[in-house]
Motif scaffolding. Structure first.
Motif, PDB file in Angstrom:
ATOM      1  N   LEU A 182      41.513  63.660  68.666  1.00  0.00           N
ATOM      2  CA  LEU A 182      40.726  62.929  69.665  1.00  0.00           C
ATOM      3  C   LEU A 182      39.410  62.392  69.107  1.00  0.00           C
ATOM      4  CD1 LEU A 182      41.105  65.289  72.745  1.00  0.00           C
ATOM      5  CD2 LEU A 182      41.932  62.943  72.617  1.00  0.00           C
ATOM      6  N   ALA A 183      38.816  63.120  68.198  1.00  0.00           N
ATOM      7  CA  ALA A 183      37.474  62.779  67.719  1.00  0.00           C
ATOM      8  C   ALA A 183      37.498  61.532  66.844  1.00  0.00           C
ATOM      9  CB  ALA A 183      36.881  63.952  66.954  1.00  0.00           C
ATOM     10  N   ASP A 184      36.418  60.748  66.964  1.00  0.00           N
ATOM     11  CA  ASP A 184      36.237  59.598  66.084  1.00  0.00           C
ATOM     12  C   ASP A 184      34.769  59.498  65.715  1.00  0.00           C
ATOM     13  OD1 ASP A 184      34.950  58.490  68.286  1.00  0.00           O
ATOM     14  OD2 ASP A 184      36.597  57.127  68.791  1.00  0.00           O
ATOM     15  N   ASN A 185      34.381  58.387  65.135  1.00  0.00           N
ATOM     16  CA  ASN A 185      32.997  58.230  64.672  1.00  0.00           C
ATOM     17  C   ASN A 185      31.992  58.186  65.823  1.00  0.00           C
ATOM     18  OD1 ASN A 185      33.671  58.228  61.960  1.00  0.00           O
ATOM     19  ND2 ASN A 185      33.943  56.000  61.879  1.00  0.00           N
ATOM     20  N   ASN A 186      32.468  57.990  67.052  1.00  0.00           N
ATOM     21  CA  ASN A 186      31.575  57.933  68.207  1.00  0.00           C
ATOM     22  C   ASN A 186      31.535  59.247  68.992  1.00  0.00           C
ATOM     23  OD1 ASN A 186      30.847  55.166  67.856  1.00  0.00           O
ATOM     24  ND2 ASN A 186      32.828  54.568  68.685  1.00  0.00           N
ATOM     25  N   THR A 187      32.249  60.256  68.517  1.00  0.00           N
ATOM     26  CA  THR A 187      32.228  61.561  69.178  1.00  0.00           C
ATOM     27  C   THR A 187      30.975  62.312  68.764  1.00  0.00           C
ATOM     28  OG1 THR A 187      34.652  61.622  69.095  1.00  0.00           O
ATOM     29  CG2 THR A 187      33.521  63.685  69.577  1.00  0.00           C
ATOM     30  N   VAL A 188      30.244  62.861  69.755  1.00  0.00           N
ATOM     31  CA  VAL A 188      28.972  63.508  69.446  1.00  0.00           C
ATOM     32  C   VAL A 188      28.961  65.011  69.716  1.00  0.00           C
ATOM     33  CG1 VAL A 188      27.606  61.411  69.744  1.00  0.00           C
ATOM     34  CG2 VAL A 188      28.050  62.870  71.732  1.00  0.00           C
ATOM     35  N   ALA A 189      29.808  65.486  70.640  1.00  0.00           N
ATOM     36  CA  ALA A 189      29.749  66.900  71.005  1.00  0.00           C
ATOM     37  C   ALA A 189      31.064  67.344  71.615  1.00  0.00           C
ATOM     38  CB  ALA A 189      28.605  67.157  71.986  1.00  0.00           C
TER      39      ALA A 189
END
Length: 429
Positions: A182-189
């Motif tokens: 799910l995570a990408d470069n725009n995932t923060v937390a």
């Protein structure tokens, strides 16, 4: 112009420029709101008491009073007249110092008062964190099922949410493969809840370490909801996520509400468990401070009572409460699994909640979890939260934070309901 000649128009002809905020209406998913909708179905003529499986609030029952030392601490703070003024926006220094010292006892490093920010319950702590993160383009990872306030606040703040599932077949552990996908470069937390609301699970040291290492590889920090901290009564001890703060920065959210049985007092906190100072370097701490400057504070006299509450609440008070919750969890788990239309896959080991699967194929005339909860409220005066409210359709969230007699009475009523609604195809020949 109306017929009076005054030049005014009637209300039906007047054009008003204001409207309610539809975004608030869309994002206002809440446990309270869902329960209120279900509760409308309760038959007011039923002489039996309402069984509150849907509410996670032991303080409603006389058998679960808070510790006398907690009441004494609050009374002393009020009677001192030292806490009638506005507090500082981050919390009274003695309260922050006492909490830092208290929480450090469970961590491998010493916290500073500057690591602690007091809030109006854990609910406000969630609102602050989500607001701090809500900037265009970013996203956060939320568990499913989960406490729905994260979802509501994120929707209101136009913060994208991506869900990873918890796995009932593995004691509701986090699906870390799903997190990585799910995570990408725009995932923060990423949010974790331990002990878990709504599943009643407690994560092992090893699983928490794997979560921390995964978050580090992804370059994100962890929001660890520990409102049920130390409320573990099974085989797994509670381990704070801050234990792994040297691996990945952690914002820990907590409150007095659950462990001290005072949810109405609304005192919570945000804790930066981040010995490497990464959250400070990347502006998260500054944003929290600035947000606190423009938001209400918890009542000053409760902050004033906090040092005495932390110092004088006896270990016996906590252990007695946990013993009772452990016994209640066993009763719920064993008896609910005796009813064919339910499956509770895991015995709760913490918090005061369990997730129960609704076996719809066993029932006739029940379309989904909301329909089930509405009908059982009407026919049996039993209030249950449908799983869809926590993101898990056709399951039920059930609290065992109540008197044992109420649990047993409620389960007997549920058994009767299921027997009446059993599908003819499932009746024995």
């Amino acid at each position: 112009m109306n017929g009076t000649g005054t030049g005014t128009v009637s209300e039906s002809e007047q054009y008003w420029k204001f409207r309610g905020n539809e975004e608030v209406n869309k994002s206002s998913i809440s446990i309270r709101g869902t329960l209120n909708l279900v509760r409308k179905n309760v038959n007011g003529d039923d002489p039996r008491p309402l069984i509150l499986f849907g509410r996670a609030d032991p303080s409603e029952f006389p058998c679960f009073p808070t510790s006398p030392s907690v009441i004494e601490a609050l009374a002393n703070a009020v009677l001192s007249s030292n806490f009638n003024s506005y507090p500082t926006s981050h919390g009274l220094p003695p309260a922050r110092s006492a909490l830092a010292e208290y929480l450090s006892n469970s961590l491998p490093y010493q916290l500073s008062p500057n690591d602690v920010f007091l809030t109006i319950g854990c609910t406000q702590a969630i609102e602050i964190i989500i607001s701090v993160l809500a900037r265009p383009g970013v996203n956060i990872l939320l568990p499913r099922p989960a406490y729905p306030h994260y979802e509501s606040r994120a929707a209101f703040g136009n913060l994208e949410v991506r869900h990873f599932n918890l796995m009932p077949e593995k004691s509701w552990e986090v699906d870390l493969d799903a997190v990585k996908a799910l995570a990408d470069n725009n995932t923060v937390a990423m949010v974790i809840i331990n002990p878990n609301n709504p599943c009643g699970s407690v994560y092992t040291y090893q699983h928490l370490k794997e979560i921390a290492e995964t978050a580090r590889k992804l370059g994100i920090f962890l929001i660890s909801d520990e409102v049920y901290a130390h409320m573990a009564f099974g085989t797994k001890p509670f381990v704070p996520m801050g234990e792994f703060g040297s691996i990945v920065p952690v914002l820990t959210l907590g409150s007095l509400s659950k462990r001290w049985i005072v949810p109405g007092w609304r005192l919570g906190w945000i804790l930066t468990t981040d010995p490497n100072g990464i959250l400070e370097k990347h502006g998260i701490v500054e944003s929290i401070k600035n947000y606190l400057d423009i938001t209400p504070d918890p009542p000053t006299f409760i902050q004033g009572a906090l040092p005495q509450i932390l110092a004088k609440t006896s270990a016996e008070f906590f252990s007695d409460f946990l013993d009772t919750m452990g016994e209640n969890a066993s009763i719920l788990y064993e008896k609910i699994n005796e009813i064919p239309c339910f499956t509770c896959p895991n015995k709760p080991e913490g918090a005061i909640l369990a997730m129960v699967k609704l076996n719809l194929e066993q029932l006739e005339g029940i379309s989904d979890d909301v329909d089930f909860c509405s009908k059982v409220a009407k026919e049996e005066s039993v209030l249950i939260l449908p799983g869809v409210a926590v993101g898990w359709k056709n399951w039920l969230r059930m609290s065992f934070g109540m008197e044992r007699s109420s649990i047993e009475d409620g389960l007997a009523r549920l058994k009767s309901f299921c027997e009446r609604h059993t599908s003819p195809k499932r009746l024995p020949h």
